[in-house]
Motif scaffolding. Structure first.
Motif, PDB file in Angstrom:
ATOM      1  N   ASP A   1      38.471  36.799  12.713  1.00 37.61           N
ATOM      2  CA  ASP A   1      37.732  38.060  12.758  1.00 37.61           C
ATOM      3  C   ASP A   1      37.511  38.426  14.221  1.00 37.61           C
ATOM      4  O   ASP A   1      36.892  37.670  14.967  1.00 37.61           O
ATOM      5  CB  ASP A   1      36.398  37.899  12.030  1.00 37.61           C
ATOM      6  N   THR A   2      38.032  39.550  14.647  1.00 39.00           N
ATOM      7  CA  THR A   2      37.908  39.951  16.049  1.00 39.00           C
ATOM      8  C   THR A   2      36.457  40.174  16.457  1.00 39.00           C
ATOM      9  O   THR A   2      36.142  40.130  17.649  1.00 39.00           O
ATOM     10  CB  THR A   2      38.700  41.254  16.302  1.00 39.00           C
ATOM     11  N   ASN A   3      35.585  40.405  15.499  1.00 44.48           N
ATOM     12  CA  ASN A   3      34.178  40.614  15.834  1.00 44.48           C
ATOM     13  C   ASN A   3      33.449  39.310  16.142  1.00 44.48           C
ATOM     14  O   ASN A   3      32.310  39.333  16.606  1.00 44.48           O
ATOM     15  CB  ASN A   3      33.465  41.337  14.681  1.00 44.48           C
ATOM     16  N   LEU A   4      34.063  38.171  15.853  1.00 44.93           N
ATOM     17  CA  LEU A   4      33.380  36.893  16.053  1.00 44.93           C
ATOM     18  C   LEU A   4      33.150  36.587  17.524  1.00 44.93           C
ATOM     19  O   LEU A   4      32.359  35.708  17.873  1.00 44.93           O
ATOM     20  CB  LEU A   4      34.142  35.739  15.391  1.00 44.93           C
ATOM     21  N   PHE A   5      33.815  37.300  18.428  1.00 41.78           N
ATOM     22  CA  PHE A   5      33.674  36.995  19.841  1.00 41.78           C
ATOM     23  C   PHE A   5      32.325  37.424  20.400  1.00 41.78           C
ATOM     24  O   PHE A   5      31.972  37.106  21.524  1.00 41.78           O
ATOM     25  CB  PHE A   5      34.821  37.621  20.638  1.00 41.78           C
ATOM     26  N   SER A   6      31.568  38.151  19.591  1.00 42.57           N
ATOM     27  CA  SER A   6      30.199  38.475  19.989  1.00 42.57           C
ATOM     28  C   SER A   6      29.248  37.349  19.632  1.00 42.57           C
ATOM     29  O   SER A   6      28.088  37.363  19.999  1.00 42.57           O
ATOM     30  CB  SER A   6      29.743  39.775  19.307  1.00 42.57           C
ATOM     31  N   SER A   7      29.736  36.353  18.912  1.00 38.65           N
ATOM     32  CA  SER A   7      28.925  35.212  18.510  1.00 38.65           C
ATOM     33  C   SER A   7      29.597  33.928  18.970  1.00 38.65           C
ATOM     34  O   SER A   7      30.690  33.602  18.517  1.00 38.65           O
ATOM     35  CB  SER A   7      28.733  35.189  16.980  1.00 38.65           C
ATOM     36  N   GLU A   8      28.940  33.198  19.876  1.00 35.75           N
ATOM     37  CA  GLU A   8      29.503  31.967  20.404  1.00 35.75           C
ATOM     38  C   GLU A   8      29.690  30.928  19.309  1.00 35.75           C
ATOM     39  O   GLU A   8      30.706  30.234  19.260  1.00 35.75           O
ATOM     40  CB  GLU A   8      28.585  31.412  21.503  1.00 35.75           C
ATOM     41  N   SER A   9      28.724  30.837  18.394  1.00 36.31           N
ATOM     42  CA  SER A   9      28.798  29.821  17.346  1.00 36.31           C
ATOM     43  C   SER A   9      29.952  30.108  16.383  1.00 36.31           C
ATOM     44  O   SER A   9      30.683  29.195  15.976  1.00 36.31           O
ATOM     45  CB  SER A   9      27.483  29.756  16.576  1.00 36.31           C
ATOM     46  N   ALA A  10      30.150  31.391  16.032  1.00 36.39           N
ATOM     47  CA  ALA A  10      31.245  31.756  15.131  1.00 36.39           C
ATOM     48  C   ALA A  10      32.596  31.495  15.786  1.00 36.39           C
ATOM     49  O   ALA A  10      33.538  31.033  15.137  1.00 36.39           O
ATOM     50  CB  ALA A  10      31.120  33.218  14.725  1.00 36.39           C
ATOM     51  N   TYR A  11      32.675  31.776  17.073  1.00 36.70           N
ATOM     52  CA  TYR A  11      33.919  31.528  17.805  1.00 36.70           C
ATOM     53  C   TYR A  11      34.243  30.040  17.822  1.00 36.70           C
ATOM     54  O   TYR A  11      35.392  29.636  17.602  1.00 36.70           O
ATOM     55  CB  TYR A  11      33.793  32.068  19.228  1.00 36.70           C
ATOM     56  N   ARG A  12      33.232  29.206  18.061  1.00 43.80           N
ATOM     57  CA  ARG A  12      33.454  27.760  18.102  1.00 43.80           C
ATOM     58  C   ARG A  12      33.898  27.225  16.744  1.00 43.80           C
ATOM     59  O   ARG A  12      34.755  26.336  16.659  1.00 43.80           O
ATOM     60  CB  ARG A  12      32.162  27.053  18.551  1.00 43.80           C
ATOM     61  N   ARG A  13      33.320  27.756  15.679  1.00 45.03           N
ATOM     62  CA  ARG A  13      33.718  27.317  14.336  1.00 45.03           C
ATOM     63  C   ARG A  13      35.185  27.629  14.084  1.00 45.03           C
ATOM     64  O   ARG A  13      35.930  26.815  13.543  1.00 45.03           O
ATOM     65  CB  ARG A  13      32.838  27.978  13.273  1.00 45.03           C
ATOM     66  N   ALA A  14      35.600  28.837  14.460  1.00 43.00           N
ATOM     67  CA  ALA A  14      36.996  29.224  14.269  1.00 43.00           C
ATOM     68  C   ALA A  14      37.921  28.382  15.143  1.00 43.00           C
ATOM     69  O   ALA A  14      39.012  27.997  14.728  1.00 43.00           O
ATOM     70  CB  ALA A  14      37.176  30.712  14.575  1.00 43.00           C
ATOM     71  N   LEU A  15      37.466  28.072  16.351  1.00 38.53           N
ATOM     72  CA  LEU A  15      38.287  27.294  17.281  1.00 38.53           C
ATOM     73  C   LEU A  15      38.505  25.879  16.768  1.00 38.53           C
ATOM     74  O   LEU A  15      39.566  25.288  16.975  1.00 38.53           O
ATOM     75  CB  LEU A  15      37.602  27.262  18.650  1.00 38.53           C
ATOM     76  N   ASN A  16      37.524  25.344  16.070  1.00 37.11           N
ATOM     77  CA  ASN A  16      37.613  23.976  15.564  1.00 37.11           C
ATOM     78  C   ASN A  16      38.136  23.890  14.131  1.00 37.11           C
ATOM     79  O   ASN A  16      38.217  22.798  13.565  1.00 37.11           O
ATOM     80  CB  ASN A  16      36.230  23.308  15.639  1.00 37.11           C
ATOM     81  N   ASP A  17      38.494  25.021  13.539  1.00 40.39           N
ATOM     82  CA  ASP A  17      39.018  25.032  12.175  1.00 40.39           C
ATOM     83  C   ASP A  17      40.388  24.348  12.153  1.00 40.39           C
ATOM     84  O   ASP A  17      41.299  24.760  12.869  1.00 40.39           O
ATOM     85  CB  ASP A  17      39.150  26.479  11.691  1.00 40.39           C
ATOM     86  N   PRO A  18      40.563  23.309  11.342  1.00 39.47           N
ATOM     87  CA  PRO A  18      41.858  22.597  11.309  1.00 39.47           C
ATOM     88  C   PRO A  18      43.022  23.472  10.847  1.00 39.47           C
ATOM     89  O   PRO A  18      44.181  23.150  11.106  1.00 39.47           O
ATOM     90  CB  PRO A  18      41.605  21.439  10.339  1.00 39.47           C
ATOM     91  N   LYS A  19      42.725  24.578  10.152  1.00 42.67           N
ATOM     92  CA  LYS A  19      43.793  25.479   9.713  1.00 42.67           C
ATOM     93  C   LYS A  19      44.289  26.385  10.843  1.00 42.67           C
ATOM     94  O   LYS A  19      45.267  27.110  10.670  1.00 42.67           O
ATOM     95  CB  LYS A  19      43.312  26.335   8.541  1.00 42.67           C
ATOM     96  N   ASN A  20      43.591  26.340  11.982  1.00 40.82           N
ATOM     97  CA  ASN A  20      44.016  27.063  13.183  1.00 40.82           C
ATOM     98  C   ASN A  20      44.213  28.560  12.939  1.00 40.82           C
ATOM     99  O   ASN A  20      45.344  29.070  12.976  1.00 40.82           O
ATOM    100  CB  ASN A  20      45.303  26.460  13.752  1.00 40.82           C
ATOM    101  N   PRO A  21      43.128  29.290  12.718  1.00 40.31           N
ATOM    102  CA  PRO A  21      43.252  30.739  12.456  1.00 40.31           C
ATOM    103  C   PRO A  21      43.740  31.544  13.649  1.00 40.31           C
ATOM    104  O   PRO A  21      44.148  32.693  13.485  1.00 40.31           O
ATOM    105  CB  PRO A  21      41.819  31.146  12.069  1.00 40.31           C
ATOM    106  N   PHE A  22      43.717  30.977  14.859  1.00 40.77           N
ATOM    107  CA  PHE A  22      44.195  31.714  16.030  1.00 40.77           C
ATOM    108  C   PHE A  22      45.716  31.665  16.170  1.00 40.77           C
ATOM    109  O   PHE A  22      46.278  32.357  17.007  1.00 40.77           O
ATOM    110  CB  PHE A  22      43.552  31.155  17.308  1.00 40.77           C
ATOM    111  N   LEU A  23      46.388  30.869  15.351  1.00 41.40           N
ATOM    112  CA  LEU A  23      47.843  30.728  15.434  1.00 41.40           C
ATOM    113  C   LEU A  23      48.537  31.825  14.636  1.00 41.40           C
ATOM    114  O   LEU A  23      48.323  31.963  13.434  1.00 41.40           O
ATOM    115  CB  LEU A  23      48.260  29.357  14.900  1.00 41.40           C
ATOM    116  N   ASN A  24      49.372  32.605  15.324  1.00 40.32           N
ATOM    117  CA  ASN A  24      50.194  33.606  14.649  1.00 40.32           C
ATOM    118  C   ASN A  24      51.460  32.904  14.161  1.00 40.32           C
ATOM    119  O   ASN A  24      52.405  32.690  14.915  1.00 40.32           O
ATOM    120  CB  ASN A  24      50.550  34.743  15.603  1.00 40.32           C
ATOM    121  N   ARG A  25      51.465  32.533  12.887  1.00 43.39           N
ATOM    122  CA  ARG A  25      52.555  31.716  12.353  1.00 43.39           C
ATOM    123  C   ARG A  25      53.875  32.467  12.249  1.00 43.39           C
ATOM    124  O   ARG A  25      54.915  31.850  12.019  1.00 43.39           O
ATOM    125  CB  ARG A  25      52.137  31.151  10.985  1.00 43.39           C
ATOM    126  N   ALA A  26      53.872  33.756  12.431  1.00 45.47           N
ATOM    127  CA  ALA A  26      55.127  34.523  12.380  1.00 45.47           C
ATOM    128  C   ALA A  26      55.955  34.343  13.637  1.00 45.47           C
ATOM    129  O   ALA A  26      57.190  34.415  13.597  1.00 45.47           O
ATOM    130  CB  ALA A  26      54.832  36.005  12.155  1.00 45.47           C
TER     131      ALA A  26
END
Length: 622
Positions: A291-316
């Motif tokens: 979620d691009t809006n998560l960057f306004s929340s440090e805690s939400a960003y950290r959760r996404a960064l530590n997600d083992p499914k790696n949501p920041f990876l563009n698999r295409a």
């Protein structure tokens, strides 16, 4: 000697006159030096010193430029815009010393931050400084109203408009659009000479980063004269207005993107929709996304960064996989072009092949597929057929044909992050493992397994070459650059040849027929059955764990099979083995084709195709 004698003594009088003359000369020289210096300062260098004096007492502040907006291909649906917001500043020198703690504590309470945070901002410029410093950005109008109501008790506090980036429910487009953030110290060191400053907001990923210079615009300047302590004077403030950044129109079709996103669902993988005649990307979905809006929340960003499914990876474009049986499309082309096998010759598949000191088993097992010619071998994805062909072709020719389709090279898509696919060869294996290339390596490579790794976009481009009969156009996401004031097109992105393969025209025609036959008579007849449009393509199943029985699922194809290249659309879906096995790639691809050519939503497409009972309620709802 008497006094009169001393006065009248000629020697003494001469000494006295010499002293006076020397003194006069010394004074004259000093005066001359001063006069020359004054002449130099006032006449020769006067203009420079006057300009320097003005600069010394002129305070210049930056007026941020409005960042360019981003739209979908129709230039009607905004993907990234700017919304009104405010930044709160503080000028420490304007706060009476005895009121400093009270003012900063109250300001911190209004802003919802700690007093220590305010103190750190103030200390960066000094408590007696008359230079303002930003305390907090992205402040709401309600908060500004509260501050304004109490401004008498908040000397030194001010606010200004500072728009923030707003992303319009872009879902899986987050990987493409990216996001913005404050420039870091390291980034500033590199970008300082390009006009960036310590207050710049820059693109950190995706299109926002790739086209940051176009989106940035040019900051304005506010110049005001201040006294020696930095306080404003009565002189007029001069303003140089900012120049807004350019608007970008992408090749993405928002409706097709949502269709691909829902067809993929919450399955780890990706879906790419490509216009082969131009290289335009119509959709590129990767799950999970962030979620691009998560960057306004440090805690939400950290959760996404530590997600083992790696949501920041563009698999295409940023993940690679074995191409599996989709590689048999390249092998079939090599067979026809090199004439190593008669395409009508029957190869007997009894479920396995003995080669060297190993037994290689076909995916169907014993008793095998029976007698297979080229088109049936491709349709049934018979490993024995392509192992036989691989032995005849040899590794060097297989590698050469893989490169002809763009494998092993960068696709040069306009994204800041992307992976190059990999095609192994005997020299690489020798360097990497200090082992010789074996016949078994050639067999594995012939069916798209072992060391070969490709991105889904590489596989989509491979299919585009069949549509265009020997040409791959450079894939791209930017369609137009437009003037933000007039909306006039300043630049149109033209198609650009990326790869060209000079094979026989008959080879391309026969391969198109074979890829269509794979859909009508192959193993994926049911999931690819479509009454609206004729589909041609190839399935693939990449085994990654024999023990756990896990496979990646592939489908890549194009439609309409019987149309002009200008009307064709390529779809490539890859579903990772991390998901529960359901062979979803061909089903998802058919849903996307159905939605595009029948102008249907995801919900309408699965109803029409009879996939409603198979499709899980995943993804965003309209």
């Amino acid at each position: 000697m008497r006094l009169n004698d001393f006065i009248n003594d000629p020697i003494t009088s001469e000494s006295k006159g010499s002293t006076i003359r020397n003194s006069a000369i010394f004074i004259f020289v000093i005066l001359a030096i001063y006069i020359l210096k004054l002449f130099s300062m006032q006449i020769i260098g006067g203009e420079e010193y006057r300009n320097q004096s003005k600069r010394n007492f002129q305070r210049v502040s930056e007026i941020p430029a409005q960042r360019g907006e981003i739209y979908d291909r129709n230039a009607t649906q905004p993907l990234a815009i700017n919304t009104d917001s405010f930044a709160v500043d503080i000028t420490p020198g304007e706060i009476p010393k005895e009121k400093y703690d009270t003012v900063t504590a109250r300001l911190a309470a209004f802003l919802g931050i700690s007093k220590n945070q305010v103190d750190r901002k103030v200390n960066s410029v000094g408590k007696r400084s008359f230079s303002s410093v930003e305390v907090k950005a992205n402040v709401s109008f309600n908060t500004i109203s509260q501050i304004a109501e109490n401004i008498v008790d908040l000397p030194g506090v001010s606010w200004r408009s500072k728009p923030i980036r707003s992303y319009q429910d872009i879902g899986t487009l987050s990987h493409i659009i990216g996001y913005v953030g404050d420039i870091s110290t390291d980034e500033l060191k590199v970008m300082y000479n390009e006009g960036y400053t310590s207050t710049s907001v820059i693109g950190k990923a995706g299109i926002e980063k790739e086209y940051d210079k176009e989106l940035q615009g040019k900051a304005g300047r506010e110049s005001r004269v201040v006294d020696v302590r930095g306080r404003k004077t009565e002189e007029e403030t001069k303003i140089e207005p900012p120049v807004p950044g350019k608007n970008l129109v992408l090749t993405i079709d928002r409706d097709i993107q949502l269709l691909a996103e829902k067809a993929l669902g919450e399955r780890i993988g990706s879906a790419v929709v490509l216009k082969p005649s131009t290289g335009e990307i119509l959709a590129m979905a990767s799950w999970p996304y962030f979620d691009t809006n998560l960057f306004s929340s440090e805690s939400a960003y950290r959760r996404a960064l530590n997600d083992p499914k790696n949501p920041f990876l563009n698999r295409a474009v940023d993940a690679t996989y074995p191409p599996a049986s989709t590689f048999k499309s390249i092998m079939s082309t090599a067979i026809l072009q090199e004439k190593v096998l008669d395409p009508n010759k029957k190869i007997d598949c009894n479920g396995f092949i003995d080669y060297g000191n190993r037994v290689f088993k076909c995916h169907i097992g014993v008793p095998g597929h029976g007698k297979m010619d080229l088109k049936n071998g491709l349709a049934q994805s018979c490993n024995v057929y392509f192992w036989t062909a691989g032995i005849e072709l040899g590794v060097e020719r297989i590698v050469s044909y893989a490169h002809s389709f763009g494998y092993g090279e960068s696709l040069e898509i306009d994204l800041p992050s992307q992976k190059t696919s990999f095609v192994p060869d005997p020299r690489w294996k020798e360097r990497r493992f200090h082992e010789k290339w074996l016949g078994g390596d050639t067999l594995n490579m012939s069916i798209g397994q072992s060391y070969t790794e490709v991105t889904p976009l590489h596989v989509a481009d491979m299919m585009a070459m069949f549509v265009n009969k020997g040409v791959i156009y450079k894939p791209h996401l930017l369609k137009q650059i437009r003037d933000p004031a007039t909306n006039e097109i300043e630049k149109e992105i033209e198609r650009e040849v990326l790869h060209k393969a000079d094979f026989s025209p008959e080879v391309w025609t026969e391969m198109q027929q074979n890829l269509r036959y794979m859909v009508t008579n192959g193993s994926a007849q049911y999931p690819l059955n479509n009454k609206i449009v004729k589909i041609a393509g190839k399935t693939g199943t990449a085994e990654i764990s024999n023990y756990k029985k896990q496979w990646h699922s592939w489908f890549v194809g194009y439609a309409p099979f019987d149309g002009a290249p200008e009307d064709a659309v390529v779809v490539c879906v890859s579903v990772e083995a991390a998901n529960t096995w359901e062979w979803w790639a061909p089903y998802a691809s058919n849903i996307i084709f159905q939605g595009i050519f029948a102008n249907q939503t995801y919900e309408e497409a699965i109803e029409t195709l009879g996939f409603k009972y198979l499709a899980k309620p995943m993804g965003r709802q309209e």
